[in-house]
Scaffold this motif. Structure first.
Motif, mmCIF file in Angstrom:
data_model
loop_
_atom_site.group_PDB
_atom_site.id
_atom_site.type_symbol
_atom_site.label_atom_id
_atom_site.label_comp_id
_atom_site.label_asym_id
_atom_site.label_seq_id
_atom_site.Cartn_x
_atom_site.Cartn_y
_atom_site.Cartn_z
ATOM 1 N N GLY A 5 1.091 -1.260 -0.128
ATOM 2 C CA GLY A 5 0.401 -0.446 -0.399
ATOM 3 C C GLY A 5 0.862 1.281 0.454
ATOM 4 O O GLY A 5 0.281 2.390 -0.795
ATOM 5 N N ARG A 6 1.977 1.379 1.127
ATOM 6 C CA ARG A 6 2.745 2.463 0.865
ATOM 7 C C ARG A 6 3.659 2.724 -0.403
ATOM 8 O O ARG A 6 3.203 3.852 -0.555
ATOM 9 N N ILE A 7 4.021 1.844 -1.666
ATOM 10 C CA ILE A 7 4.948 1.846 -2.435
ATOM 11 C C ILE A 7 3.343 2.054 -3.558
ATOM 12 O O ILE A 7 3.772 3.407 -4.535
ATOM 13 N N LEU A 8 2.178 1.780 -3.176
ATOM 14 C CA LEU A 8 0.969 2.240 -4.415
ATOM 15 C C LEU A 8 1.173 3.906 -4.173
ATOM 16 O O LEU A 8 0.614 4.446 -4.524
ATOM 17 N N VAL A 9 1.145 4.566 -2.607
ATOM 18 C CA VAL A 9 0.315 5.501 -2.620
ATOM 19 C C VAL A 9 2.311 6.532 -2.802
ATOM 20 O O VAL A 9 1.891 7.485 -3.394
ATOM 21 N N LEU A 10 2.891 6.402 -3.214
ATOM 22 C CA LEU A 10 4.137 6.868 -2.860
ATOM 23 C C LEU A 10 4.011 6.684 -5.205
ATOM 24 O O LEU A 10 4.534 7.790 -5.571
ATOM 25 N N ASP A 11 3.378 5.819 -5.854
ATOM 26 C CA ASP A 11 3.633 5.901 -6.889
ATOM 27 C C ASP A 11 2.464 6.917 -7.556
ATOM 28 O O ASP A 11 2.273 7.509 -8.321
ATOM 29 N N ILE A 12 1.109 6.984 -6.474
ATOM 30 C CA ILE A 12 0.036 7.672 -6.938
ATOM 31 C C ILE A 12 0.651 9.187 -6.733
ATOM 32 O O ILE A 12 0.580 9.967 -7.625
ATOM 33 N N LEU A 13 1.175 9.268 -5.895
ATOM 34 C CA LEU A 13 2.186 11.190 -6.027
ATOM 35 C C LEU A 13 3.288 11.245 -6.857
ATOM 36 O O LEU A 13 2.625 12.199 -6.918
ATOM 37 N N GLU A 14 3.924 10.288 -7.174
ATOM 38 C CA GLU A 14 4.211 10.303 -8.374
ATOM 39 C C GLU A 14 3.897 11.078 -9.591
ATOM 40 O O GLU A 14 4.511 11.954 -10.100
ATOM 41 N N ILE A 15 3.060 9.968 -10.606
ATOM 42 C CA ILE A 15 2.058 10.236 -11.117
ATOM 43 C C ILE A 15 1.489 12.222 -11.003
ATOM 44 O O ILE A 15 1.816 12.819 -12.698
ATOM 45 N N LEU A 16 1.132 12.612 -9.728
ATOM 46 C CA LEU A 16 0.348 13.281 -9.571
ATOM 47 C C LEU A 16 0.916 14.427 -10.156
ATOM 48 O O LEU A 16 0.683 15.613 -10.236
ATOM 49 N N GLN A 17 2.136 13.995 -8.939
ATOM 50 C CA GLN A 17 3.778 15.321 -9.246
ATOM 51 C C GLN A 17 3.595 16.212 -10.947
ATOM 52 O O GLN A 17 4.506 16.681 -11.073
ATOM 53 N N GLU A 18 3.930 14.256 -11.656
ATOM 54 C CA GLU A 18 5.005 14.995 -12.684
ATOM 55 C C GLU A 18 3.209 14.967 -13.728
ATOM 56 O O GLU A 18 3.707 16.185 -14.989
ATOM 57 N N HIS A 19 2.961 14.919 -13.817
ATOM 58 C CA HIS A 19 1.393 14.935 -14.632
ATOM 59 C C HIS A 19 0.402 16.152 -14.936
ATOM 60 O O HIS A 19 -0.795 15.706 -15.273
ATOM 61 N N LEU A 31 -5.886 7.806 -13.741
ATOM 62 C CA LEU A 31 -4.194 7.765 -12.757
ATOM 63 C C LEU A 31 -4.270 5.921 -13.105
ATOM 64 O O LEU A 31 -3.297 5.475 -12.841
ATOM 65 N N ILE A 32 -5.556 5.154 -12.851
ATOM 66 C CA ILE A 32 -5.162 3.576 -12.915
ATOM 67 C C ILE A 32 -4.585 3.583 -14.641
ATOM 68 O O ILE A 32 -3.492 2.281 -14.101
ATOM 69 N N ASN A 33 -4.933 4.047 -15.577
ATOM 70 C CA ASN A 33 -4.378 3.694 -16.174
ATOM 71 C C ASN A 33 -2.696 4.213 -16.925
ATOM 72 O O ASN A 33 -1.875 3.239 -17.359
ATOM 73 N N LEU A 34 -2.445 4.957 -15.842
ATOM 74 C CA LEU A 34 -0.894 5.342 -15.844
ATOM 75 C C LEU A 34 0.077 4.792 -14.627
ATOM 76 O O LEU A 34 0.860 4.162 -15.067
ATOM 77 N N LEU A 35 -0.607 4.001 -14.233
ATOM 78 C CA LEU A 35 -0.097 2.896 -13.099
ATOM 79 C C LEU A 35 -0.037 1.606 -13.847
ATOM 80 O O LEU A 35 1.053 1.399 -13.983
ATOM 81 N N VAL A 36 -0.703 1.464 -14.533
ATOM 82 C CA VAL A 36 -0.888 -0.248 -15.207
ATOM 83 C C VAL A 36 0.294 0.015 -16.345
ATOM 84 O O VAL A 36 1.395 -0.306 -16.845
ATOM 85 N N ASP A 37 0.251 1.421 -17.655
ATOM 86 C CA ASP A 37 0.641 1.455 -18.214
ATOM 87 C C ASP A 37 2.187 2.013 -18.095
ATOM 88 O O ASP A 37 3.725 1.657 -19.082
ATOM 89 N N GLN A 38 2.661 2.902 -16.990
ATOM 90 C CA GLN A 38 4.150 3.092 -17.121
ATOM 91 C C GLN A 38 4.762 2.608 -15.458
ATOM 92 O O GLN A 38 6.083 2.768 -15.562
ATOM 93 N N TYR A 41 2.430 -2.082 -13.299
ATOM 94 C CA TYR A 41 1.025 -2.812 -12.066
ATOM 95 C C TYR A 41 -0.049 -3.740 -13.137
ATOM 96 O O TYR A 41 -0.079 -3.440 -14.285
ATOM 97 N N ASN A 42 -0.502 -4.644 -12.415
ATOM 98 C CA ASN A 42 -1.446 -5.625 -13.708
ATOM 99 C C ASN A 42 -2.591 -4.836 -13.894
ATOM 100 O O ASN A 42 -3.264 -3.952 -12.899
ATOM 101 N N GLU A 43 -3.177 -5.463 -14.316
ATOM 102 C CA GLU A 43 -4.638 -4.739 -15.878
ATOM 103 C C GLU A 43 -5.674 -4.927 -14.030
ATOM 104 O O GLU A 43 -6.783 -4.487 -14.245
#
Length: 365
Positions: A5-19, A31-38, A41-43
């Motif tokens: 869960g902590r890793i997912l939160v960090l990845d969400i924050l990174e996406i929000l900061q970049e995009h 957000l989910i599309n970016l997590l899966v594509d970049q 993360y499993n579909e």
């Protein structure tokens, strides 16, 4: 919160900061599309929308606690529809939308910091590039594309209050291929001997409105200039951005650059700046001049090093041929009249001689 869960939160924050930023938001689905594509993360994550939503809600409630935080930041959350109370909005947004990251620096603040680097002649190019890239990383990816429209020749500049607003409008017009209208101000002295900016007037004594086709913004000699074409003429014009008033984008396609005299083959910015050292309009011409060698450094500072042809060198003097705006050379030659002699074209030589005679007459006491 468990490790995954902590890793997912960090990845969400990174996406929000970049995009995202205050002007660019994303939805939970994006957000989910970016997590899966970049982020590989499993579909199956699409089936775990509630997990992503729960983490977003956690960030909104506890944004001061996330590990990347050093100063308070706010995540921009879902906007309420008019007339909906908070409970109705929560039920409505089973899939959350309209999220953005509140970066420490606003884009106009970053532009000011970056400009201070661009206009500093003492910073080597490689170090300047690294510093600018670090500053750009402090906001979303959307900032770099707008910055590309501004070029520099690395000379210091002073900013005025409306400069950023003008630049943003001009960038938008160039991106959308539109014309721009504005009034243009000159400094005058009023009846109380106070300096003021007043708009240029037309023949009827009204504020004159310019309609132009914008092509490039350039920062040179400590000022921003717009390289453009002034309707209905076919030549290149330059205007000081900090003297533009009431800048508005006109819903009319700008004239293609190829239809402007001097820009038929596009704009070579470095060459253009070298030929227009004072940003005067008009055509460039080939000029020959002879000067003392101790002036060579100053000459290079003004005209650069490209397309210069030297000849007839002696121990003390040298002749150089350069393509330059004739009005600009006329002014520059007067500035260095004790050290420089323009030898051609003949019409320019006669103009400079006439200028010198008039200058001498002002000192006949």
């Amino acid at each position: 919160m468990h490790e995954a869960g902590r890793i997912l939160v960090l990845d969400i924050l990174e996406i929000l900061q970049e995009h995202t930023d205050q002007n660019n938001r994303i939805t939970q689905k994006e957000l989910i599309n970016l997590l899966v594509d970049q982020y590989d993360y499993n579909e199956n994550l699409y089936k775990k929308r509630k997990t992503v939503r729960r983490h977003l809600e956690h960030l909104l409630r506890h944004e001061a606690e996330h590990p990347l935080r050093k100063e308070p930041k706010v995540l921009y959350g879902p906007k309420k529809e008019s007339g909906e109370d908070e409970a109705q909005e929560t039920n409505k947004n089973k899939t959350m939308t309209n999220f953005g990251y509140a970066h420490t620096f606003q884009q106009k603040e970053l532009r000011l910091l970056i400009d201070s680097l661009l206009f500093s002649p003492r910073i080597p190019n490689a170090e300047r590039k690294q510093l600018i890239e670090k500053l750009e990383s402090l906001t979303s990816k959307h900032f770099e594309s707008s910055l590309d429209l501004v070029r520099t020749t690395n000379k210091p500049q002073l900013l005025v209050q409306d400069l950023f607003k003008h630049i943003e409008s001009l960038e938008k017009a160039m991106q959308d291929n539109k014309k721009v209208s504005f009034q243009y101000a000159n400094y005058t002295v009023d009846q109380h001997n106070k300096l003021q900016l007043t708009n240029r007037q037309n023949s009827r004594g009204e504020d004159r409105t310019y309609l132009i086709n914008p092509y490039e913004l350039v920062a040179t000699d400590g000022k921003y200039y717009l390289i453009c074409n002034n309707d209905p003429f076919d030549n290149v014009s330059h205007y000081r951005v900090d003297r533009m008033m009431n800048v508005e984008i006109v819903n009319e396609r700008r004239k293609p650059m190829r239809k402007v005299r001097g820009l038929e083959n596009g704009l070579d910015l470095s060459r253009h700046i070298a030929e227009h050292i004072y940003m005067f309009g008009g055509q460039s011409t080939t000029v020959s001049l002879r000067f003392k060698k101790y002036v060579l450094n100053e000459f290079i500072d003004w005209f650069g090093t490209n397309d210069l042809y030297f000849s007839n060198q002696t121990e003390d003097e040298v002749t150089v041929t350069v393509k330059v705006n004739e009005t600009a050379m006329r002014k520059w030659a007067l500035q260095y009249a004790l050290h420089v002699t323009v030898t051609s074209p003949r019409s320019l030589v006669e103009d400079i001689k006439d200028d010198l005679r008039q200058a001498m007459a002002r000192y006949d006491l």
